[in-house]
Enzyme design. Structure first.
Site, PDB file in Angstrom:
ATOM      1  N   ASP A  30       0.856  -1.190   0.000  1.00  0.00           N
ATOM      2  CA  ASP A  30       0.000   0.000   0.000  1.00  0.00           C
ATOM      3  C   ASP A  30       0.887   1.233   0.000  1.00  0.00           C
ATOM      4  OD1 ASP A  30      -3.260   0.245   1.098  1.00  0.00           O
ATOM      5  OD2 ASP A  30      -2.048   2.051   0.877  1.00  0.00           O
ATOM      6  N   LEU A 151     -17.239 -10.628  -0.350  1.00  0.00           N
ATOM      7  CA  LEU A 151     -17.280 -10.769   1.119  1.00  0.00           C
ATOM      8  C   LEU A 151     -18.076  -9.637   1.772  1.00  0.00           C
ATOM      9  CD1 LEU A 151     -15.073  -8.523   2.259  1.00  0.00           C
ATOM     10  CD2 LEU A 151     -13.468 -10.255   1.508  1.00  0.00           C
ATOM     11  N   GLU A 153     -18.833  -7.271   5.241  1.00  0.00           N
ATOM     12  CA  GLU A 153     -18.187  -6.796   6.458  1.00  0.00           C
ATOM     13  C   GLU A 153     -18.834  -7.470   7.657  1.00  0.00           C
ATOM     14  OE1 GLU A 153     -17.317  -2.645   6.792  1.00  0.00           O
ATOM     15  OE2 GLU A 153     -17.290  -2.401   4.635  1.00  0.00           O
ATOM     16  N   LYS A 202     -20.471  -8.755 -10.290  1.00  0.00           N
ATOM     17  CA  LYS A 202     -20.305  -8.093  -9.003  1.00  0.00           C
ATOM     18  C   LYS A 202     -21.327  -6.964  -8.831  1.00  0.00           C
ATOM     19  CE  LYS A 202     -18.969  -6.367  -5.281  1.00  0.00           C
ATOM     20  NZ  LYS A 202     -17.876  -6.240  -4.413  1.00  0.00           N
ATOM     21  N   GLY A 255     -26.783   0.698   3.574  1.00  0.00           N
ATOM     22  CA  GLY A 255     -25.633   1.587   3.748  1.00  0.00           C
ATOM     23  C   GLY A 255     -24.358   0.815   3.480  1.00  0.00           C
ATOM     24  N   CYS A 258     -20.311  -0.540   0.031  1.00  0.00           N
ATOM     25  CA  CYS A 258     -20.511  -1.131  -1.303  1.00  0.00           C
ATOM     26  C   CYS A 258     -21.835  -0.784  -1.964  1.00  0.00           C
ATOM     27  CB  CYS A 258     -20.395  -2.646  -1.225  1.00  0.00           C
ATOM     28  SG  CYS A 258     -18.724  -3.198  -0.955  1.00  0.00           S
ATOM     29  N   LYS A 261     -22.519   2.868  -3.262  1.00  0.00           N
ATOM     30  CA  LYS A 261     -21.527   3.192  -4.288  1.00  0.00           C
ATOM     31  C   LYS A 261     -21.763   2.360  -5.564  1.00  0.00           C
ATOM     32  CE  LYS A 261     -17.239   1.082  -4.258  1.00  0.00           C
ATOM     33  NZ  LYS A 261     -16.939   0.813  -5.649  1.00  0.00           N
ATOM     34  N   LYS A 318     -23.621  -1.555  10.210  1.00  0.00           N
ATOM     35  CA  LYS A 318     -24.221  -2.857  10.487  1.00  0.00           C
ATOM     36  C   LYS A 318     -23.491  -3.437  11.696  1.00  0.00           C
ATOM     37  CE  LYS A 318     -22.639  -6.434   7.812  1.00  0.00           C
ATOM     38  NZ  LYS A 318     -22.344  -7.213   6.592  1.00  0.00           N
TER      39      LYS A 318
END
Ligand code: UDX
Length: 430
Positions: A30, A151, A153, A202, A255, A258, A261, A318
């Site tokens: 990163d 996946l 969260e 996706k 919310g 993902c 957006k 969540k």
């Protein structure tokens, strides 16, 4: 195998740690020095159940490393997984700046025949475009694929270890075979798609789930005005095998990092391709309008927010995460404060994130427990279904001297029980 994962956000760290746990040599790369420094010390910069333990274990056994240096991470990698963020820009279109910058940096350093696999969520056409970008800068032949992630969260480690399916989008059989080998231990169906289908799968998956939530919310609204009860309706429609009874919780809308957006990016993509309005545009609007609409409805039920003491329980988007991106609390709390309420917030894990996301609202009081937040409240808003919140005995905070409203924002409580505690119950669509 030698694998490098570029982007150590939520998806990247989980993916890197899980690949390492399969016995591969994995490097997380990163450009964010602070993030890498923290990961090198075994500290995950966000809360995700089971991830810290896995990360430490894989660092200690020597399978997992972190660096900010492309020169250290790319030349030996047989597979380079690109999991950088692809946020939406101000027009709702996908912003590929981070992806392109990663491609530019990795291209000249690639090992011969390495696979570059795009895990970030991107529109159809992206792999093809990025392949051209790589080809301009690479000095050796390489392979490409799209490997979208699915996946969630809060259950990200388990979802990665036990996925419903693995999608590999590539026209290159060798790339497919190698990536299929990597994912075989997960024991899930492995699908070979063309790259465009993989990207689309996706977006379609998330847009479908978002649509399902918007749909049940609309039915809940109709229940509320018609005397029907949404929970009874869900029970009835869910027995139709074509529909199913899961993933059907009405509430404040979707919310997180993902759905909002991805729906907005799909809407912008659809407009750019078909030049007409589309379902996703309306879905996005419905979701944006939902919180203000519900807040207005609640205000009417309780006689206005002005001067009310409100306990907001659950600040993350969540349970089992401290992620506050597009969390209901981020919209609800400013509105409450604006309307003159005194707000006390509690969350089992997200207080620190909340102080950042809600930094412009110093009037918000953070409390260390449900009791502290809810004691003396006129209104209790159970926003998020953290187990600690939905299993709490609210009789402890009942003040018999006044009317207290209980807003069950996700229909997680038995209305009879809440009424027996002495509160005036307000659910969704019932
Ligand atoms: C989602 C996708 O499921 C995952 O595949 C993707 O790659 C990333 O986005 P995540 O955002 O972690 O995962 O959560 P999810 O549990 O799917 O919930 C998303 C939002 O929908 C949350 O705000 C949740 O509260 C809401 N939701 C979910 C509902 O409002 N009702 C439901 O019945 C289910």
């Amino acid at each position: 195998m030698n694998i490098t994962v570029i982007g150590t956000g939520f998806v990247g760290v989980v993916t890197a740690a899980v690949y390492a746990s399969l016995g591969h040599q994995v490097t997380g790369l990163d450009v964010d020095e602070a993030k890498i420094a923290s990961l090198k010390e075994g500290r995950v910069p966000f809360y995700e159940p089971g991830l810290s333990e896995l990360l430490l274990e894989q660092q200690q056994n020597g399978n997992l490393h972190f660096t900010t240096n492309y020169q250290d991470a790319i030349p030996n990698a047989e597979i380079v997984v690109v999991a950088v963020g692809t946020p939406s820009d101000e027009n709702g279109a996908v912003n590929l700046t981070y992806l392109r910058s990663a491609m530019d940096s990795l291209a000249p350093l690639l090992k011969e025949n390495a696979i570059v696999a795009i895990k970030s969520t991107v529109p159809p056409g992206t792999l093809t475009e990025e392949t051209k970008r790589l080809a301009e800068k690479a000095t050796v032949p390489f392979r490409v694929a799209a490997v979208p992630e699915f996946l969630k969260e809060g259950t990200a480690v388990a979802d990665t270890q036990h996925p419903d399916r693995i999608v590999i989008g590539t026209d290159d059989q060798t790339a497919f075979d190698l990536l299929a080998d990597l994912h075989k231990p997960f024991n899930a169906p492995i699908l070979k798609l063309n790259p465009e289908s993989a990207h689309m799968a996706k977006y379609a998956s998330n847009a479908y789930l978002a649509n399902r939530i918007a749909f049940i919310n609309q039915i809940a609204d109709l229940c509320e005005v018609s005397g029907a009860n949404i929970q009874e309706v869900i029970g009835a429609i869910g027995l139709d095998k074509r529909i199913g009874s899961h993933y059907w919780y009405p509430g404040f809308g979707y919310g997180g990092s993902c759905f909002p957006k991805d729906v907005s990016e799909l809407s912008t993509y659809a407009k750019s391709q078909n030049k007409v309005e589309n379902l996703f545009t309306y879905l996005d609007k419905l979701n944006r309008d939902r919180i203000p609409m519900l807040m207005e409805r609640y205000a009417q039920k309780i006689g206005g927010w002005q001067g009310k003491q409100v306990a907001v329980l659950g600040l993350s988007f969540k349970p089992q995460t401290n992620d506050m991106r597009e969390a209901p609390s981020v919209h609800v709390i400013p509105e409450l404060l604006e309307q003159g309420a005194l707000v006390k917030g509690y969350d089992p894990k997200a207080i620190e994130s909340a102080t950042y996301f809600l930094k412009d609202h110093p009037e918000l009081q953070y409390k260390a427990s449900i009791v502290e937040a809810a004691q003396g409240a006129d209104v209790i808003m159970a926003l998020i279904e953290w187990p600690e919140i939905i299993n709490f005995d609210f009789a402890q905070v009942r003040d018999n001297g006044k009317e207290q409203w209980f807003i069950d924002a996700r229909n997680q409580f038995d209305p009879q029980k809440v009424k027996a505690w002495g509160f005036t119950y307000i659910g969704v669509g019932q």
